[in-house]
Design a protein around this motif. Sequence first.
Motif, PDB file in Angstrom:
ATOM      1  N   VAL A 218       0.927  -1.188  -0.130  1.00 39.64           N
ATOM      2  CA  VAL A 218      -0.033   0.026   0.184  1.00 39.64           C
ATOM      3  C   VAL A 218       0.826   1.371   0.003  1.00 39.64           C
ATOM      4  CG1 VAL A 218      -1.701   1.230   1.234  1.00 39.64           C
ATOM      5  CG2 VAL A 218      -1.852  -1.309   1.168  1.00 39.64           C
ATOM      6  N   ASP A 219       0.759   2.000  -1.088  1.00 38.80           N
ATOM      7  CA  ASP A 219       1.335   3.367  -0.997  1.00 38.80           C
ATOM      8  C   ASP A 219       0.377   4.461  -0.163  1.00 38.80           C
ATOM      9  OD1 ASP A 219       2.754   5.536  -1.411  1.00 38.80           O
ATOM     10  OD2 ASP A 219       2.167   5.930  -3.712  1.00 38.80           O
ATOM     11  N   LEU A 220       0.532   4.762   0.875  1.00 34.25           N
ATOM     12  CA  LEU A 220      -0.365   5.319   1.862  1.00 34.25           C
ATOM     13  C   LEU A 220      -0.157   6.715   1.735  1.00 34.25           C
ATOM     14  CD1 LEU A 220      -2.548   5.022   4.049  1.00 34.25           C
ATOM     15  CD2 LEU A 220      -0.523   5.289   5.750  1.00 34.25           C
ATOM     16  N   PHE A 221       1.390   7.259   1.552  1.00 35.64           N
ATOM     17  CA  PHE A 221       1.389   8.705   1.292  1.00 35.64           C
ATOM     18  C   PHE A 221       1.916   8.708  -0.008  1.00 35.64           C
ATOM     19  CE2 PHE A 221       1.704   8.024   5.643  1.00 35.64           C
ATOM     20  CZ  PHE A 221       0.808   8.939   6.230  1.00 35.64           C
ATOM     21  N   PRO A 222       1.014   8.977  -1.174  1.00 33.24           N
ATOM     22  CA  PRO A 222       1.403   8.871  -2.594  1.00 33.24           C
ATOM     23  C   PRO A 222       2.444  10.112  -2.817  1.00 33.24           C
ATOM     24  CG  PRO A 222      -0.729   9.644  -2.396  1.00 33.24           C
ATOM     25  CD  PRO A 222      -0.408   9.277  -1.065  1.00 33.24           C
ATOM     26  N   ARG A 223       3.652  10.229  -2.733  1.00 26.46           N
ATOM     27  CA  ARG A 223       4.565  10.910  -3.310  1.00 26.46           C
ATOM     28  C   ARG A 223       5.390  10.655  -4.068  1.00 26.46           C
ATOM     29  NH1 ARG A 223       5.228  11.280   2.807  1.00 26.46           N
ATOM     30  NH2 ARG A 223       4.385  13.232   3.608  1.00 26.46           N
ATOM     31  N   ASP A 224       5.847   9.518  -4.049  1.00 24.91           N
ATOM     32  CA  ASP A 224       6.963   8.860  -5.267  1.00 24.91           C
ATOM     33  C   ASP A 224       6.260   7.506  -5.655  1.00 24.91           C
ATOM     34  OD1 ASP A 224       7.196   7.472  -2.971  1.00 24.91           O
ATOM     35  OD2 ASP A 224       9.147   8.069  -2.561  1.00 24.91           O
ATOM     36  N   GLY A 225       5.263   7.141  -5.310  1.00 28.24           N
ATOM     37  CA  GLY A 225       4.653   5.906  -5.972  1.00 28.24           C
ATOM     38  C   GLY A 225       5.176   4.768  -5.387  1.00 28.24           C
ATOM     39  N   VAL A 226       5.830   4.889  -4.030  1.00 29.87           N
ATOM     40  CA  VAL A 226       6.632   3.661  -3.349  1.00 29.87           C
ATOM     41  C   VAL A 226       5.679   3.330  -2.357  1.00 29.87           C
ATOM     42  CG1 VAL A 226       8.765   2.921  -2.433  1.00 29.87           C
ATOM     43  CG2 VAL A 226       8.686   4.671  -4.247  1.00 29.87           C
ATOM     44  N   PRO A 227       5.421   2.105  -2.318  1.00 32.60           N
ATOM     45  CA  PRO A 227       4.381   1.665  -1.157  1.00 32.60           C
ATOM     46  C   PRO A 227       5.200   1.667   0.241  1.00 32.60           C
ATOM     47  CG  PRO A 227       4.215   0.052  -2.916  1.00 32.60           C
ATOM     48  CD  PRO A 227       5.435   0.826  -3.167  1.00 32.60           C
ATOM     49  N   GLU A 228       4.562   2.172   1.313  1.00 35.74           N
ATOM     50  CA  GLU A 228       5.224   2.450   2.513  1.00 35.74           C
ATOM     51  C   GLU A 228       4.834   1.134   3.548  1.00 35.74           C
ATOM     52  OE1 GLU A 228       4.792   6.279   0.704  1.00 35.74           O
ATOM     53  OE2 GLU A 228       3.339   5.040   1.491  1.00 35.74           O
ATOM     54  N   ARG A 229       3.713   0.525   3.438  1.00 39.78           N
ATOM     55  CA  ARG A 229       3.192  -0.721   4.156  1.00 39.78           C
ATOM     56  C   ARG A 229       2.587  -1.796   3.279  1.00 39.78           C
ATOM     57  NH1 ARG A 229      -1.088   2.118   8.014  1.00 39.78           N
ATOM     58  NH2 ARG A 229       0.759   3.630   8.219  1.00 39.78           N
ATOM     59  N   GLN A 230       2.182  -2.843   4.058  1.00 38.19           N
ATOM     60  CA  GLN A 230       1.435  -3.785   3.715  1.00 38.19           C
ATOM     61  C   GLN A 230       0.126  -4.269   4.366  1.00 38.19           C
ATOM     62  OE1 GLN A 230       3.378  -7.920   3.948  1.00 38.19           O
ATOM     63  NE2 GLN A 230       3.184  -8.239   1.709  1.00 38.19           N
ATOM     64  N   GLY A 231      -0.691  -4.284   3.571  1.00 34.45           N
ATOM     65  CA  GLY A 231      -2.078  -4.834   4.271  1.00 34.45           C
ATOM     66  C   GLY A 231      -1.899  -6.216   5.181  1.00 34.45           C
ATOM     67  N   LYS A 232      -2.382  -6.059   6.322  1.00 36.69           N
ATOM     68  CA  LYS A 232      -2.388  -7.283   7.280  1.00 36.69           C
ATOM     69  C   LYS A 232      -3.719  -7.707   7.434  1.00 36.69           C
ATOM     70  CE  LYS A 232       1.559  -5.186   9.685  1.00 36.69           C
ATOM     71  NZ  LYS A 232       2.333  -4.976  10.836  1.00 36.69           N
ATOM     72  N   THR A 233      -3.927  -8.876   6.939  1.00 32.30           N
ATOM     73  CA  THR A 233      -5.182  -9.381   7.134  1.00 32.30           C
ATOM     74  C   THR A 233      -5.018 -11.026   7.659  1.00 32.30           C
ATOM     75  OG1 THR A 233      -5.550 -10.054   4.869  1.00 32.30           O
ATOM     76  CG2 THR A 233      -6.436  -8.075   5.581  1.00 32.30           C
ATOM     77  N   ASN A 234      -6.160 -11.461   8.279  1.00 28.02           N
ATOM     78  CA  ASN A 234      -6.314 -13.074   8.433  1.00 28.02           C
ATOM     79  C   ASN A 234      -7.568 -13.623   8.117  1.00 28.02           C
ATOM     80  OD1 ASN A 234      -3.980 -13.206  10.156  1.00 28.02           O
ATOM     81  ND2 ASN A 234      -4.844 -12.075  11.665  1.00 28.02           N
ATOM     82  N   VAL A 235      -7.454 -14.862   7.848  1.00 27.77           N
ATOM     83  CA  VAL A 235      -8.871 -15.573   7.223  1.00 27.77           C
ATOM     84  C   VAL A 235      -9.750 -15.573   8.562  1.00 27.77           C
ATOM     85  CG1 VAL A 235      -9.879 -17.695   6.546  1.00 27.77           C
ATOM     86  CG2 VAL A 235      -8.045 -16.742   5.378  1.00 27.77           C
ATOM     87  N   THR A 236     -10.768 -15.284   8.563  1.00 27.36           N
ATOM     88  CA  THR A 236     -11.704 -15.141   9.871  1.00 27.36           C
ATOM     89  C   THR A 236     -13.251 -15.952   9.656  1.00 27.36           C
ATOM     90  OG1 THR A 236     -12.712 -13.156   9.234  1.00 27.36           O
ATOM     91  CG2 THR A 236     -10.698 -12.866  10.448  1.00 27.36           C
ATOM     92  N   PHE A 237     -13.496 -16.193  10.848  1.00 27.44           N
ATOM     93  CA  PHE A 237     -14.892 -16.833  11.011  1.00 27.44           C
ATOM     94  C   PHE A 237     -15.764 -15.966  11.845  1.00 27.44           C
ATOM     95  CE2 PHE A 237     -18.110 -19.567  13.002  1.00 27.44           C
ATOM     96  CZ  PHE A 237     -18.746 -20.015  11.834  1.00 27.44           C
ATOM     97  N   THR A 238     -16.976 -15.511  11.141  1.00 29.99           N
ATOM     98  CA  THR A 238     -17.705 -14.632  12.005  1.00 29.99           C
ATOM     99  C   THR A 238     -19.074 -14.738  11.908  1.00 29.99           C
ATOM    100  OG1 THR A 238     -17.796 -12.923  10.159  1.00 29.99           O
ATOM    101  CG2 THR A 238     -15.991 -12.852  11.769  1.00 29.99           C
ATOM    102  N   SER A 239     -20.198 -14.304  12.862  1.00 31.68           N
ATOM    103  CA  SER A 239     -21.442 -14.443  12.610  1.00 31.68           C
ATOM    104  C   SER A 239     -22.158 -13.267  13.118  1.00 31.68           C
ATOM    105  CB  SER A 239     -21.742 -15.669  13.654  1.00 31.68           C
ATOM    106  OG  SER A 239     -21.487 -15.133  14.854  1.00 31.68           O
ATOM    107  N   SER A 240     -23.403 -13.378  12.734  1.00 27.28           N
ATOM    108  CA  SER A 240     -24.331 -12.033  12.956  1.00 27.28           C
ATOM    109  C   SER A 240     -25.549 -12.516  13.120  1.00 27.28           C
ATOM    110  CB  SER A 240     -24.097 -10.913  12.048  1.00 27.28           C
ATOM    111  OG  SER A 240     -24.476 -11.320  11.128  1.00 27.28           O
ATOM    112  N   ALA A 241     -26.671 -11.913  13.878  1.00 27.35           N
ATOM    113  CA  ALA A 241     -27.947 -12.420  13.952  1.00 27.35           C
ATOM    114  C   ALA A 241     -29.052 -11.248  14.130  1.00 27.35           C
ATOM    115  CB  ALA A 241     -27.998 -13.369  15.296  1.00 27.35           C
TER     116      ALA A 241
END
Length: 627
Positions: free
Chosen positions: A266-289
């Motif tokens: 992810v290029d969070l601060f788009p000055r020079d087109g160079v990504p500064e960080r990486q998205g961090k996600t996990n596979v999750t199991f969720t529910s709602s009612a």
Amino acid sequence: MSDISLLMASVLATAPISALQLPEQPVIKSDKVVQQSIQENLSQVISPAEITPPEFVQPDITISSAIDHKYENILNRGREKIKFINSPNSPELKDPQTVIEVAHNQENTEEFSLSPDSDNAMSQVTSVSQLKDVQPSDWAFNAFQSLAERYGCIAGYADGTYSGNHPISRYEFAAGLNACLEKINEAMPAAGYADANHKINTVHNQDLILLQRLQDEFKAELQQLQQHIETIEHRSTELQANQFSTTTRLFGQAVFSVQGSNSPNVDLFPRDGVPERQGKTNVTFTSSAQLTLATSFTGRDLLLTGLSAGNLGSNASLLSTNMGRLGFESNTDNNLVISDLSYRFLAADNLGIVVGTAGVNPINTFRGINPLEGSSDGAISLFCQRNPILSIGNGTAGIGFDWQISERISLQGVYSAEIASYPGNIKQGGLFGGRFTAGTQLSLAPSNNVDVGVHYLYSHSPDGLLASGIGDSQLISPFADATAFDTQAIGATVSWRVNPNLQLGGWGGFTSSKPFNLPGSVETTNWMVFAAFPNLLRPGNLGGVLVGQPPKITSSTLPDGFNFPKFSDGGTAGGRSDTSIHVEIFYRAQFSDNIALTPGLFVIFNPDHNSANDALVVGALRATFRF
């Protein structure tokens, strides 16, 4: 037509039941100056924007409308609406027709019950010979036949039978005899008794003798019949005294899901087109009612009370973009919240009004056009639910109307506030302070297979956030002081039913926002095209393919230092230089009326309208249970 059907058609037609609260897009923060949203200052206020209960839908219950069926396409999307039906009253057991039915049912079940439709199924017959399945096999039938034809005292089903080819039982015969006895007892005191088909002056003595003989012959059956009648009357009285409500129905749904995404750079601060960080996600199991109580007091009104809980939160903070959000998010931390508390009633036969403290906003008041909308059974992403301009303002409480102008034209309107219950600073909340939205939609059916919705909304934002929850929702640089904006939005949605198994359509939206105490403006656009495939591979299933552009700032002419698209480069004027494209595919497999399983996948190219960002891929498997 029923009044309550018109109410649902005029107020709830094509709209979800519960409010879909949209969490705000996270404000991008810099290391120097951090913009703070007004919601962050309201530490003692639970903002509606913090919860996102799922929509509640009930596809197997449809609205009956006064509008001609050939124009039903604008009133009904072919899915999830609610029609309220009063609980049927128990029929009066002492009615002769009901007595006959009780006796008929007794033959098959030891403890028999009445059909709620029995009163409608019965009609008067004047001749026993018209009851085709009654066999004249003995003296009792002949005697009873003569009495029935003279006094018109037996009733059967409309087709002239008791139950197909089944011969009349002794219990059925006893029931008919009991009805005839009551009829003759009524006739005896009245001189000159007459009915529609017979004229008599008195009850003959020979008939009384015949009745006495029949009573003696069927004494045991008559006594047993009376005992059963008294038992059912007692149970009916007890049921009416202890039932929950004669005017309330309960609907519910539960959603279980597995979801995950890739970890894009992810290029969070788009000055020079160079990504500064990486998205961090996990596979999750969720529910709602969600539970929804639908209550009618007069037959021309509806009180909706929705309760929801869930644990699926937004992935925006983890991915540094809100473009990967799911349409069935519910981040209540499994706490029970009120997602809908609204009252809907008919002001006239073609005018419905809705007012409430929760669940009143453009999404729930305007008639839905997109056939793929539905957090529990439609597209899996938030962006593909509907035109994002309809979500501007994140409204929850207010008032709205739905006016059926003609068979092909209707008009909806709404005023909705985000934190209507906040009693403090008028700039932060209240019914007419803080964030609010007023809007209208003209719904058209130019032909039997085409639906069109034309939208207009006006919204006030105290902090430069549109609160649409998707795409470019932040209007001002995070380095600048928070500034209030007024936004005007226009758009349209169209759906064309090519045939029963294919629908095509799309939408487009445009917003123009002007700040307080600053020159210039900010403009955004969004668009979507889609194809829906009802009954794909099996009746009741649904497939969908959608391609579109999430909301994008195309022009920002605020003073230098205030523009969001180039906030990391001095906040100079200008729009986004790149464009995000959203591509989604899903398939809902409807295993039964109550269970559906929906796998789906969507890809965002150039997330956050920045070509330096890696493509974002989000997948989900959603299971929906309705009860």
